[in-house]
Design a protein around this motif. Structure first.
Motif, PDB file in Angstrom:
ATOM      1  N   ALA A  98     -16.222   0.738  -1.313  1.00 57.71           N
ATOM      2  CA  ALA A  98     -16.383  -0.590  -1.128  1.00 57.71           C
ATOM      3  C   ALA A  98     -16.379  -1.555  -2.214  1.00 57.71           C
ATOM      4  N   GLN A  99     -16.678  -0.824  -3.555  1.00 60.02           N
ATOM      5  CA  GLN A  99     -16.856  -1.478  -4.768  1.00 60.02           C
ATOM      6  C   GLN A  99     -15.674  -1.343  -5.517  1.00 60.02           C
ATOM      7  N   LEU A 100     -14.752  -0.533  -5.474  1.00 55.96           N
ATOM      8  CA  LEU A 100     -13.496  -0.648  -6.192  1.00 55.96           C
ATOM      9  C   LEU A 100     -12.499  -1.390  -5.793  1.00 55.96           C
ATOM     10  N   ILE A 101     -11.872  -2.143  -6.869  1.00 56.48           N
ATOM     11  CA  ILE A 101     -10.536  -3.035  -6.694  1.00 56.48           C
ATOM     12  C   ILE A 101      -9.345  -2.089  -7.348  1.00 56.48           C
ATOM     13  N   ALA A 102      -8.213  -2.023  -6.819  1.00 56.48           N
ATOM     14  CA  ALA A 102      -7.093  -1.472  -7.035  1.00 56.48           C
ATOM     15  C   ALA A 102      -5.815  -2.159  -6.755  1.00 56.48           C
ATOM     16  N   CYS A 103      -4.829  -2.427  -7.603  1.00 54.90           N
ATOM     17  CA  CYS A 103      -3.752  -3.208  -7.453  1.00 54.90           C
ATOM     18  C   CYS A 103      -2.809  -2.226  -6.552  1.00 54.90           C
ATOM     19  N   THR A 104      -1.425  -2.395  -6.368  1.00 52.84           N
ATOM     20  CA  THR A 104      -0.683  -1.748  -5.500  1.00 52.84           C
ATOM     21  C   THR A 104      -0.350  -0.602  -6.069  1.00 52.84           C
ATOM     22  N   GLY A 105      -0.322  -0.428  -7.486  1.00 58.68           N
ATOM     23  CA  GLY A 105       0.064   0.801  -8.075  1.00 58.68           C
ATOM     24  C   GLY A 105       1.503   1.237  -7.954  1.00 58.68           C
ATOM     25  N   SER A 106       2.129   2.146  -8.620  1.00 57.04           N
ATOM     26  CA  SER A 106       3.270   2.622  -8.805  1.00 57.04           C
ATOM     27  C   SER A 106       4.215   3.154  -7.615  1.00 57.04           C
ATOM     28  N   SER A 107       3.101   3.481  -6.652  1.00 57.11           N
ATOM     29  CA  SER A 107       3.742   3.787  -5.314  1.00 57.11           C
ATOM     30  C   SER A 107       4.560   2.577  -4.750  1.00 57.11           C
ATOM     31  N   GLY A 108       4.037   1.322  -5.188  1.00 57.46           N
ATOM     32  CA  GLY A 108       4.698   0.328  -4.457  1.00 57.46           C
ATOM     33  C   GLY A 108       5.308  -0.954  -5.340  1.00 57.46           C
ATOM     34  N   CYS A 109       4.666  -0.924  -6.895  1.00 58.78           N
ATOM     35  CA  CYS A 109       5.267  -1.593  -7.631  1.00 58.78           C
ATOM     36  C   CYS A 109       5.933  -0.991  -8.967  1.00 58.78           C
ATOM     37  N   GLY A 110       7.033  -1.558  -9.297  1.00 60.60           N
ATOM     38  CA  GLY A 110       7.798  -0.980 -10.364  1.00 60.60           C
ATOM     39  C   GLY A 110       7.444  -1.442 -11.826  1.00 60.60           C
ATOM     40  N   LYS A 111       6.504  -2.253 -11.710  1.00 56.45           N
ATOM     41  CA  LYS A 111       5.990  -2.733 -13.177  1.00 56.45           C
ATOM     42  C   LYS A 111       4.572  -1.735 -13.397  1.00 56.45           C
ATOM     43  N   ALA A 112       3.905  -1.185 -12.477  1.00 50.91           N
ATOM     44  CA  ALA A 112       2.686  -0.243 -12.596  1.00 50.91           C
ATOM     45  C   ALA A 112       3.073   1.021 -13.275  1.00 50.91           C
ATOM     46  N   LEU A 113       2.070   1.444 -13.970  1.00 45.04           N
ATOM     47  CA  LEU A 113       2.449   2.722 -14.738  1.00 45.04           C
ATOM     48  C   LEU A 113       1.592   3.863 -13.986  1.00 45.04           C
ATOM     49  N   ALA A 114       0.771   3.632 -13.206  1.00 43.11           N
ATOM     50  CA  ALA A 114       0.099   4.664 -12.641  1.00 43.11           C
ATOM     51  C   ALA A 114      -0.254   4.410 -11.069  1.00 43.11           C
ATOM     52  N   ASP A 115      -0.537   5.385 -10.300  1.00 40.60           N
ATOM     53  CA  ASP A 115      -0.657   5.197  -8.975  1.00 40.60           C
ATOM     54  C   ASP A 115      -2.271   4.654  -8.818  1.00 40.60           C
TER      55      ASP A 115
END
Length: 439
Positions: free
Chosen positions: A335-352
């Motif tokens: 409930a406290q963590l925030i995470a972007c889409t990550g490499s599973s859905g975004c070509g700019k992300a460097l990690a899942d």
């Protein structure tokens, strides 16, 4: 009736909308803007239905209190039509982008509110969509209307913010440009002039800004604030507001059971890492019908509220939300963590980022810790509209730089450690028990 979308009235933009599906690594994204974050149960069911039919059921709660459907395949017009029929579209197709007005998730029901912001918000939203010139605004241009609620996101920067205050028994709106209600106010107007102020600010901005100056901060980086305010004062009578100070909001009010201004409560629970699926949304909508007022409210903390629940049902509602997969307590690490889409859905992300965040959540839960940490797959920080207390910035698959927020430094703040794996971060936590992570 919503007009049928037409490609010649939807201006180009990299931001998804309801009428503009934008492609990502995992398919198309459709962003559904919710008035004040609120959605009726039948509308939520329409979102769940099309997400399941056209996109594999992946739904996101955004940090602007909207919803997104991800992974949309070809033929997305068939997805848009049911959403328009449910009343989730703009008044005019060209007005979709400019419906960026943030309210407190507890607008109208908050015990600390100074006034119910929803009628004024409705008036502003109609004007944003109906005034053709305002359709020139960027899809990122955003306004906040704050009624003084205890549950309020006060850290997101807005191009224009308005915040309630009382002076000599009269209601006013303090306001500021390119900042937050925690900043110094640029001035104040009587509540009755709130709508006129919004119109005037937007018109002055469009009069003065070049096409490349899409945000208020871009304009004010070159134009003196005094000059903007002088132009504004020609349109709306302004008063100085030198003693402005917004009460801080109360942390954690978006989770759990909380009293309203009447004898009822609202119940809040998180969409873990901003994600939910069709079954979760359908279950929440049914619960809102049975125990609430038939509506849901999404929040800038990527959570949802069921408002107007009778107190005797509160514990049952919270338990059922948790059974659906919505963490309902700040003691739960997810409930406290925030995470972007990550490499599973975004070509700019460097990690899942989402997978790594879940791995960290498991470790934190075993420790009995629930820490506020932001996972960002690249420097764009899509998951957090403000600088989080702690950020893990991806530098490679499964590896992150660790930053602590520092008001004296730009970006994510002060670098604490480089190239950490999740396991190495776990060891780092052991070695730094009194860090801001535990603050």
């Amino acid at each position: 009736m919503n007009e049928h979308p037409s490609s010649n009235v939807i201006r180009p933009s990299g931001c998804p909308g309801l009428l503009r599906v934008v492609q990502a690594l995992d398919g198309g994204i459709c962003r559904i803007k919710l008035d004040g974050g609120s959605i009726r149960a039948d509308q939520a069911e329409a979102v769940a239905s099309v997400a399941e039919r056209f996109a594999g059921g992946v739904i996101e709660a955004t940090n602007r209190a909207n919803l997104q459907i991800r992974g949309i395949g070809p033929g997305h017009d068939a997805l848009i039509e049911p959403l328009l029929a449910a009343g989730l579209g703009p008044r005019k197709p060209s007005g979709d982008d400019v419906r960026n007005l943030m309210l407190s998730p507890s607008a109208g029901i908050d015990r600390q509110r100074l006034f119910d912001t929803r009628p004024l918000a409705g008036q502003i939203l109609v004007t944003l969509q109906s005034h053709e010139r305002f359709h020139e605004l960027s899809a990122k241009f955003a306004v906040q209307l704050d009624g003084g609620e205890a549950l309020a996101m006060l850290e997101h920067h807005h191009d224009l913010w308005l915040s309630a205050l009382v002076r000599d028994g009269e209601l006013w709106l303090a306001f500021g440009l390119a900042g937050t209600p925690l900043d110094k106010a640029a001035g104040r107007v009587p509540l009755a002039q709130g709508h006129a102020l919004v119109v005037a600010v937007l018109e002055v901005f469009l009069d003065l800004a070049r096409p490349d100056q899409i945000r208020m901060r871009d304009l004010l980086a070159e134009l003196p604030m005094d000059e903007f305010m002088a132009r504004l004062a020609d349109r709306v009578p302004l008063q100085a507001c030198p003693d402005w100070q917004r009460n801080t909001s109360i942390d954690g009010l978006h989770l759990g059971v909380h009293s309203q201004h009447d004898d009822r409560v609202y119940v809040g629970a998180a969409a873990a890492l901003g994600r939910l699926d069709a079954a979760m949304l359908l279950g929440a909508a049914q619960l809102a019908r049975e125990k609430g007022d038939g509506s849901l409210r999404f929040t800038p903390w990527q959570s949802l509220l069921l408002p107007n629940v009778h107190r005797e049902y509160a514990d049952e509602v919270l338990a059922r939300l948790e059974e659906l997969g919505f963490p309902g307590s700040s003691d739960q690490a997810l409930a406290q963590l925030i995470a972007c889409t990550g490499s599973s859905g975004c070509g700019k992300a460097l990690a899942d980022t989402k997978a790594d965040a879940r791995r960290l959540a498991e470790r934190l839960q075993r420790r009995g810790q629930a820490l506020k940490i932001h996972f960002s797959g690249c420097p764009r920080s899509c998951a957090a509209a403000h600088v989080a207390p702690v950020t893990l910035l991806a530098v490679a698959p499964g590896r992150y730089d660790l930053y602590f927020r520092d008001a004296t430094l730009p970006g994510f703040g002060a670098l604490q450690a480089h190239n950490l794996t999740i396991e190495a971060l776990d060891h780092w936590l052991d070695a730094h028990p009194r860090s801001p992570l535990d603050a």
